[in-house]
Design a protein around this motif. Structure first.
Motif, PDB file in Angstrom:
ATOM      1  N   SER A   1      35.938  50.241  42.329  1.00  0.00           N
ATOM      2  CA  SER A   1      35.426  50.059  43.687  1.00  0.00           C
ATOM      3  C   SER A   1      35.321  48.582  44.013  1.00  0.00           C
ATOM      4  CB  SER A   1      34.052  50.731  43.834  1.00  0.00           C
ATOM      5  OG  SER A   1      33.111  50.113  42.958  1.00  0.00           O
ATOM      6  N   GLY A   2      35.075  48.292  45.299  1.00  0.00           N
ATOM      7  CA  GLY A   2      34.941  46.908  45.727  1.00  0.00           C
ATOM      8  C   GLY A   2      36.272  46.310  46.141  1.00  0.00           C
ATOM      9  N   ILE A   3      36.307  44.996  46.273  1.00  0.00           N
ATOM     10  CA  ILE A   3      37.497  44.283  46.734  1.00  0.00           C
ATOM     11  C   ILE A   3      38.169  43.607  45.550  1.00  0.00           C
ATOM     12  CG2 ILE A   3      38.379  42.516  48.298  1.00  0.00           C
ATOM     13  CD1 ILE A   3      35.881  42.994  50.023  1.00  0.00           C
ATOM     14  N   TYR A   4      39.338  44.097  45.201  1.00  0.00           N
ATOM     15  CA  TYR A   4      40.035  43.609  44.008  1.00  0.00           C
ATOM     16  C   TYR A   4      40.522  42.176  44.169  1.00  0.00           C
ATOM     17  CZ  TYR A   4      43.610  42.946  40.440  1.00  0.00           C
ATOM     18  OH  TYR A   4      44.349  42.435  39.407  1.00  0.00           O
ATOM     19  N   ARG A   5      40.289  41.390  43.117  1.00  0.00           N
ATOM     20  CA  ARG A   5      40.880  40.074  42.930  1.00  0.00           C
ATOM     21  C   ARG A   5      41.209  39.957  41.455  1.00  0.00           C
ATOM     22  NH1 ARG A   5      37.144  35.481  45.725  1.00  0.00           N
ATOM     23  NH2 ARG A   5      38.971  34.242  45.177  1.00  0.00           N
ATOM     24  N   LYS A   6      42.339  39.419  41.149  1.00  0.00           N
ATOM     25  CA  LYS A   6      42.747  39.271  39.748  1.00  0.00           C
ATOM     26  C   LYS A   6      41.716  38.454  38.975  1.00  0.00           C
ATOM     27  CE  LYS A   6      46.096  36.430  38.632  1.00  0.00           C
ATOM     28  NZ  LYS A   6      45.502  35.565  37.562  1.00  0.00           N
TER      29      LYS A   6
ATOM     30  N   GLY B   1      50.563  38.603  45.790  1.00  0.00           N
ATOM     31  CA  GLY B   1      51.740  38.739  46.637  1.00  0.00           C
ATOM     32  C   GLY B   1      51.690  39.906  47.597  1.00  0.00           C
ATOM     33  N   ILE B   2      50.499  40.444  47.866  1.00  0.00           N
ATOM     34  CA  ILE B   2      50.355  41.648  48.692  1.00  0.00           C
ATOM     35  C   ILE B   2      50.826  41.443  50.133  1.00  0.00           C
ATOM     36  CG2 ILE B   2      47.976  41.143  49.378  1.00  0.00           C
ATOM     37  CD1 ILE B   2      49.265  44.643  48.462  1.00  0.00           C
ATOM     38  N   GLU B   3      50.797  40.198  50.621  1.00  0.00           N
ATOM     39  CA  GLU B   3      51.183  39.917  52.000  1.00  0.00           C
ATOM     40  C   GLU B   3      52.581  39.311  52.105  1.00  0.00           C
ATOM     41  OE1 GLU B   3      47.930  37.361  52.692  1.00  0.00           O
ATOM     42  OE2 GLU B   3      46.463  38.990  52.773  1.00  0.00           O
TER      43      GLU B   3
ATOM     44  N   GLU C   1      33.757  43.075  53.913  1.00  0.00           N
ATOM     45  CA  GLU C   1      32.630  43.556  53.126  1.00  0.00           C
ATOM     46  C   GLU C   1      31.884  42.358  52.543  1.00  0.00           C
ATOM     47  OE1 GLU C   1      32.912  46.009  49.202  1.00  0.00           O
ATOM     48  OE2 GLU C   1      33.197  47.413  50.866  1.00  0.00           O
ATOM     49  N   ASN C   2      30.629  42.200  52.937  1.00  0.00           N
ATOM     50  CA  ASN C   2      29.831  41.064  52.476  1.00  0.00           C
ATOM     51  C   ASN C   2      30.535  39.732  52.719  1.00  0.00           C
ATOM     52  OD1 ASN C   2      27.788  42.823  51.487  1.00  0.00           O
ATOM     53  ND2 ASN C   2      28.954  43.115  49.597  1.00  0.00           N
ATOM     54  N   GLY C   3      31.194  39.663  53.874  1.00  0.00           N
ATOM     55  CA  GLY C   3      31.861  38.422  54.250  1.00  0.00           C
ATOM     56  C   GLY C   3      33.253  38.236  53.668  1.00  0.00           C
ATOM     57  N   THR C   4      33.711  39.186  52.849  1.00  0.00           N
ATOM     58  CA  THR C   4      35.031  39.081  52.231  1.00  0.00           C
ATOM     59  C   THR C   4      36.010  40.037  52.913  1.00  0.00           C
ATOM     60  OG1 THR C   4      34.048  38.539  50.077  1.00  0.00           O
ATOM     61  CG2 THR C   4      36.341  39.296  50.079  1.00  0.00           C
ATOM     62  N   PRO C   5      37.096  39.532  53.491  1.00  0.00           N
ATOM     63  CA  PRO C   5      38.069  40.402  54.163  1.00  0.00           C
ATOM     64  C   PRO C   5      38.931  41.139  53.141  1.00  0.00           C
ATOM     65  CG  PRO C   5      38.823  38.143  54.227  1.00  0.00           C
ATOM     66  CD  PRO C   5      37.466  38.101  53.598  1.00  0.00           C
ATOM     67  N   TYR C   6      39.400  42.328  53.518  1.00  0.00           N
ATOM     68  CA  TYR C   6      40.213  43.108  52.585  1.00  0.00           C
ATOM     69  C   TYR C   6      41.238  43.944  53.327  1.00  0.00           C
ATOM     70  CZ  TYR C   6      37.207  47.029  54.009  1.00  0.00           C
ATOM     71  OH  TYR C   6      36.546  47.987  54.740  1.00  0.00           O
ATOM     72  N   TRP C   7      42.268  44.336  52.569  1.00  0.00           N
ATOM     73  CA  TRP C   7      43.207  45.366  52.992  1.00  0.00           C
ATOM     74  C   TRP C   7      42.753  46.677  52.375  1.00  0.00           C
ATOM     75  CZ3 TRP C   7      46.227  43.983  56.770  1.00  0.00           C
ATOM     76  CH2 TRP C   7      46.775  42.697  56.841  1.00  0.00           C
TER      77      TRP C   7
ATOM     78  N   ILE D   1      41.658  41.785  48.357  1.00  0.00           N
ATOM     79  CA  ILE D   1      41.276  40.684  49.247  1.00  0.00           C
ATOM     80  C   ILE D   1      42.413  40.326  50.197  1.00  0.00           C
ATOM     81  CG2 ILE D   1      41.968  38.853  47.650  1.00  0.00           C
ATOM     82  CD1 ILE D   1      39.412  37.344  48.625  1.00  0.00           C
ATOM     83  N   LYS D   2      42.064  40.083  51.439  1.00  0.00           N
ATOM     84  CA  LYS D   2      43.023  39.822  52.519  1.00  0.00           C
ATOM     85  C   LYS D   2      42.988  38.362  52.919  1.00  0.00           C
ATOM     86  CE  LYS D   2      43.427  41.201  57.433  1.00  0.00           C
ATOM     87  NZ  LYS D   2      42.403  40.416  58.156  1.00  0.00           N
TER      88      LYS D   2
END
Length: 349
Positions: free
Chosen positions: A264-269, A321-323, A289-295, A314-315
């Motif tokens: 859960s949450g916003i993944y970052r390596k 390389g997600i974007e 979420e809590n100030g952190t943008p995500y896809w 994270i967005k």
């Protein structure tokens, strides 16, 4: 004494090298990830004895790092008045009649993620373009094992070539394994039963199937659905604009071993994460979420992985390389956002 120490060290090193799975999915590794990950939580999904090779086998996206000028790169349209992107957008909520948008599928022991993400996004876009009159799943079985130019089935494939196949050949309907839904349901058994128990551990990857020539599901007529184009999107604004207009998109990204235990949450390596391969998923929205943008994305590893089959990443910083190389196409039934109620039965060819 020195000789004894040398022998002990040699034994330790040989054990370490012989049993990489203990490092790959060990309790200690999961504990470490939860200590260093600030925006997401880790939890076991794959059994502790899962080999790294098995995990790598699920990562079947190819070619996404090398899109060239031969592929149309869709540009942001500053004149598009509706592109005042909201902070929160969820395709499941925006198009509530399109139930398949949030449907979680299971690719099984096969590197066919690329066929699930592209057929998934295309099916969603068909639903959007027809105002909910098309509300079925398209067939990853057909795409994976019939499109010879797209890749190697369970050995991986090229998402942009899948969209080209939709334009030139079209694709038929096909539900989940053992459902008989649609024309060509998926034939690779899932890796998790209804109790969430892994059934693929230690088994070899599924062999590629023969391309089905006729329907074997409940639908006997092999209707083929087409797109009128295919393109790559590589900017945040254009991804948002395209998604809000036409529906979910495919995205490929670099996967590291810590992604296997995402819960859960916003993944970052995380630090020390090891690169494993390219994976293809479906982006269905975004948020903060809590100030952190995500896809917000849908995976194809069953409803038991991650947040009920979905995840956030994270967005805005091209994480993994997600974007970099999002792909999509516009259904041939759609003439743009002002014509979302085209009749699905009006000669879809």
């Amino acid at each position: 004494m020195a000789k004894f120490v040398t022998i002990v060290c040699a034994i330790f090193v040989s054990v370490y090298l012989a049993e990489p799975t203990l490092q790959f999915l060990s309790d200690e590794r999961i504990k470490y990830i939860n200590e260093v990950a600030k925006t997401w939580k880790a939890e076991r999904y794959f059994p502790a004895n899962t080999s790294e090779e098995y995990f790598i086998g699920l990562l079947g996206s190819r070619g996404y790092k090398n899109y060239t000028n031969e592929v149309e790169i869709k540009k942001y349209d500053p004149l598009y008045v509706e592109n005042n992107s909201p902070k929160q957008f969820d395709s499941r909520e925006n198009w509530k009649s399109c139930k398949q948008i949030g449907h979680i599928r299971d690719q099984g022991n096969c590197g066919s993620c690329w066929s699930f993400s592209t057929t998934g996004a295309f099916a969603d876009r068909l639903c959007v373009s027809t105002g909910g009159k098309f509300n079925q799943l398209l067939s990853p079985e057909e795409l994976a094992f019939c499109c010879m130019d797209c890749g190697k089935g369970c050995g991986g494939g090229y998402p942009i070539k899948a969209w080209k196949y939709f334009r030139t050949q079209g694709v038929t309907t096909g539900g989940d394994y053992d459902t008989k839904e649609g024309c060509m349901p998926y034939k690779v058994p899932p890796c998790y039963d209804e109790q969430g128990k892994n059934t693929c551990g230690g088994k070899p990857m599924e062999r590629n199937h023969q391309c089905p020539k006729t329907c074997y599901g409940k639908t006997t007529v092999q209707d083929r659905y087409k797109t009128k184009n295919e393109y790559v999107i590589n900017s945040i604004e254009t991804i948002e604009q395209d998604l809000m207009t036409y529906g979910p998109v495919e995205a490929s990204f670099d996967v590291y071993d810590d992604f296997s235990v995402y819960k859960s949450g916003i993944y970052r390596k995380t630090p020390k994460a090891k690169y494993e391969g390219g994976h293809s998923i479906k982006i269905i929205g975004w948020g903060e979420e809590n100030g952190t943008p995500y896809w917000l994305a849908v995976n194809s590893w069953s409803k038991f992985w991650g947040d009920h089959g979905t995840f956030k990443i994270i967005k805005g910083r091209n994480e993994c390389g997600i974007e970099r190389a999002v792909t999509a196409g516009i259904p041939s039934t759609s003439r743009g956002p002002q014509h979302l109620h085209d009749d699905i039965n009006n000669n879809i060819q």
